[in-house]
Enzyme design. Structure first.
Site, PDB file in Angstrom:
ATOM      1  CE1 TYR A  40      -4.022   1.719  -0.236  1.00 49.92           C
ATOM      2  CE2 TYR A  40      -3.481   2.708   1.886  1.00 49.92           C
ATOM      3  CZ  TYR A  40      -4.276   2.654   0.748  1.00 49.92           C
ATOM      4  OH  TYR A  40      -5.323   3.518   0.611  1.00 49.92           O
ATOM      5  CE  LYS A  95     -20.775 -19.816 -15.239  1.00 52.07           C
ATOM      6  NZ  LYS A  95     -21.717 -20.631 -15.992  1.00 52.07           N
ATOM      7  CG  ASN A 287     -30.478 -29.514 -15.436  1.00 55.37           C
ATOM      8  OD1 ASN A 287     -30.604 -30.708 -15.215  1.00 55.37           O
ATOM      9  ND2 ASN A 287     -29.379 -28.990 -15.924  1.00 55.37           N
TER      10      ASN A 287
END
Length: 761
Positions: A40, A95, A287
């Protein structure tokens, strides 16, 4: 498991021990104040200034190049419908998990709280500088079409709505292979599409790109057949409106070659299947329940090729076969978009991969005896480790050829290796072995071929051209197992205990007796021993009736070693035998010696073990860099265990100065080159990456090998036998099929080398 139990299990999985499925993990050191000052303020200013000078430097100094956004507004989630952005978050996290485990792509999931097209587009555009790619997910049609179209036009990073294109890509690969098996051409196929949402539209468009004719397509929505005389059609539905004056699914199915279902469960009846053309192709992909149940479909017609979206049936059309590897290839060449050429390349790569021999670990993962290209295997399985190495390069190459790649790949072999390394699948060394074995296959006798895993390995090496197997064992059992795994090759089967082998057994017994008669062995005893498969197999090697031997799958190591020492004997110049194991670790292959034979080797033994191991490492195409390990470093202990290692190293330094070897060393110093250079800069290992560890005794070597194998799940090749006169290799008890195949390749290469040495002598 009951429905309630499944529900509870799913909730606990997501809630415990930490809510959610993904987290952010630092990739840089952060322990000290200095680290934080670099991470940083003030150190971070330097990369900021470099990016300000040239925005492309963002790929050099930040995670952008490997970061994908999974973005949804929760309007079309799985089979759950419009449940809102917060409720969609578990799916988006899932996902992200798939992106990471299948292609090592980092993901931020972003749930957007709007159903307004323009607001959604502007939100994604404003956050796009953070990401290397955008994966749109679970957005309802027709809005999804416009959102994707606009973002693809207005952003310079890859954008893909996976619900559309993922299903299209995977099903297109399956369709190409199904048509091949049915001996039909896509341009002649009559195709029925049940469903007119985003996935159905994209599937149909991609089928057309591969040659399907628009006039051969009939699409249906919830109102029936989409005809050109129907009013109020969206532009997407109008694109596929038929001129045929039919109204129902049954009418559409008459004479159809292909049914693609992306709609709802149980709408296809046996009657509909029966009116389809010969060898019908049915992809029932609704599905969680398909348009027709799998078992009902295959019971109705035995000529059907069936696929579903479910994992509990053959031919699962699963988007995970596509999106991780498509984005991987796109990111790796810094593609500005995912275009039609890239999608079509993925289709062809998937279709071709299904025709290749399937790795045994895939058979194990799916509890299959043997997967082969055919009606029940038309697309690869999601856990096939070859996917990343086949699909991603195909996509990357298509991006380059279509002009959307900003950083082209030049070395494709290096790129493919880097892909496998991303997932810890550094199979380069194994590919090298297999290719070398294939260059000159040898006759390998399997002494325990009446065990199914041994027979599976023999089948693989036969199919792959790695070796010519000779099968020893109970002939009836081998024949039965061959039929079970569909191993129909005409290979030699020998049962040493049958009368058929009496003449050969007596011949071998006579030779053995002549060799051992002055050591208390009678001819009768020799004849009895030849009924034992390991004695018989060893004599086959000695008499030139086979080139190499694999044994040990079902018997203890000492039981198998004894006849090999008696019959095969030591190689010229060898004073003893030893073994080495190759472990496929994150740092690359590591050779560990001696893991199986010498309990407490002397200094002279260690010298010989190191020399033999050096030869094996070279056989793998690597330069040996060997650390002779101990509990001490360079004379820090006067214990005999340490001094014998020191003595061996001293000899090797004097007599073999070209060999990169040093010790005695503690293992952490051997493997951490910075520690070694800082503390012992004089070492011959300083500046080198150690790839071989020689241990002071069997206890330490065997414990290390098995610890690595179990804790790190490191793949192992070995134990590789060193010092025998002939190519004989002994497996560990219950070795896996892959381990047996790899050991067979070792045995073949060993036979190749010993054959060359015999010619030169």
């Amino acid at each position: 498991m009951s429905k309630q139990s499944k529900r509870r299990e799913a909730l606990v999985y997501h809630a415990k021990p930490t809510p959610g499925k993904i987290k952010v993990v630092p990739t840089k050191k952060y322990a000290s104040q200095r680290d934080l000052a670099l991470a940083y303020s003030p150190g971070v200013a330097e990369p900021c200034l470099e990016i300000a000078k040239d925005v492309n430097n963002v790929y050099k100094y930040t995670a952008k190049g490997n970061l994908v956004a999974v973005i949804s507004n929760g309007t079309a989630v799985l089979g759950l419908g419009n449940i809102g952005p917060e409720a969609s978050k578990p799916v988006m996290e899932g996902k992200g998990l798939l992106f990471k485990i299948f292609a090592d792509i980092d993901v931020f999931d972003i749930e957007v709280g709007t159903e307004d097209i323009e607001e959604f587009i502007q939100t994604v555009k404003m956050i796009a500088p953070t990401f290397g790619g955008i994966n749109l997910e679970d957005i309802k049609a027709p809005e999804a079409f416009e959102i994707e179209r606009r973002l693809k036009e207005e952003l310079d990073i890859p954008v893909m709505h996976d619900d559309q294109h993922g299903t299209a890509i995977i099903s297109a690969a399956a369709l190409l292979n199904a048509l091949e098996l049915s001996e039909k051409k896509i341009e002649d196929a009559k195709i029925v599409i049940s469903g007119a949402g985003a996935a159905a539209i994209s599937c149909t468009r991609l089928y057309l790109a591969f040659g399907a004719k628009r006039e051969n397509v009939v699409m249906l929505d919830s109102k029936g057949v989409i005809r050109d005389d129907r009013g109020n059609l969206t532009s997407q539905k109008a694109e596929f409106a038929t001129h045929r004056r039919i109204d129902t699914l049954l009418e559409a199915m008459k004479g159809a070659d292909v049914f693609v279902g992306l709609s709802t469960s149980d709408i296809v009846t046996p009657e509909m299947l029966l009116v389809m053309a010969k060898n019908p192709i049915v992809f029932a992909m609704a599905n969680p329940d398909p348009e027709i149940q799998y078992q009902l479909a295959i019971d109705t017609r035995d000529d059907i090729i069936m696929a579903t979206g479910r994992s509990d049936h053959p031919n699962q059309v699963n988007n995970v076969l596509g999106f991780p590897f498509i984005f991987r290839g796109a990111l790796d060449v810094r593609a500005t978009k995912i275009n039609e050429a890239m999608k079509m390349a993925a289709v062809i790569a998937l279709a071709n991969l299904a025709k290749e021999p399937v790795p045994e670990q895939v058979n194990i993962a799916y509890n299959e005896t043997r997967l082969t290209f055919g009606k029940e295997y038309i697309i690869p399985k999601p856990f096939d480790p070859r996917l990343i190495g086949e699909v991603s390069p195909a996509v990357a190459r298509a991006a380059m050829e279509s002009g959307v790649a900003l950083e082209p790949i030049e070395d494709w072999e290096k790129y493919k290796d880097s892909l496998l390394e991303r997932l810890g699948n550094d199979n380069k060394i194994i590919r090298l072995l297999l290719n070398r074995a294939k260059s000159a296959p040898k006759r390998v006798v399997y002494a325990e071929a009446d065990h199914i895993d041994v027979l599976k390995a023999a089948q693989i090496v036969y199919d792959e051209g790695i070796a010519i197997p000779i099968l020893l064992g109970r002939k009836e059992e081998i024949e039965r197992l061959k039929e079970e795994i569909e191993f129909d090759a005409d290979v030699l089967i020998i049962d040493p205990k049958t009368d058929e082998q009496i003449e050969q057994k007596n011949k071998y017994a006579q030779v053995y007796w002549e060799q051992r008669k002055r050591r208390g062995v009678t001819l009768l005893e020799a004849q009895k021993l030849m009924r034992e498969r390991n004695y018989y197999a060893a004599m086959m090697i000695n008499e030139g009736d086979a080139d190499a031997l694999i044994s040990g799958y079902s018997r203890s190591y000492p039981q198998v070693v004894k006849p090999m020492l008696e019959l095969i004997g030591l190689a010229p110049g060898s004073t003893r035998i030893a073994t080495t194991n190759v472990m496929m670790t994150e740092r690359g292959p590591m050779f560990l010696s001696d893991t199986s034979i010498n309990i407490n080797p002397t200094a002279k033994d260690l010298i010989k073990i190191a020399q033999m191991t050096s030869g094996v490492v070279k056989m793998f195409g690597l330069k040996p860099v060997m650390a002779m390990t101990s509990f001490s470093n360079f004379g820090s202990s006067k214990d005999q265990t340490a001094t014998k290692v020191r003595e061996a190293v001293s000899y090797l330094h004097r007599r073999h100065p070209d060999l990169i070897v040093d010790g005695e060393l503690q293992t952490d110093f051997a493997l951490n080159n910075k520690m070694l250079q800082d503390k012992f800069p004089f070492s011959k290992l300083a500046g080198h990456k150690v790839n071989t560890l020689i241990f002071p005794n069997l206890e330490s070597a065997n414990i290390t090998y098995k610890l690595l194998k179990e804790l790190n799940k490191a793949e192992s090749i070995g134990p590789i036998m060193m010092g025998l006169r002939k190519p004989v290799h002994i497996l560990q008890l219950d070795a896996s099929v892959d381990e047996i195949v790899n050991m067979t390749a070792i045995a073949v290469i060993d036979a190749q080398q010993k054959g060359k040495e015999a010619l030169m002598s």
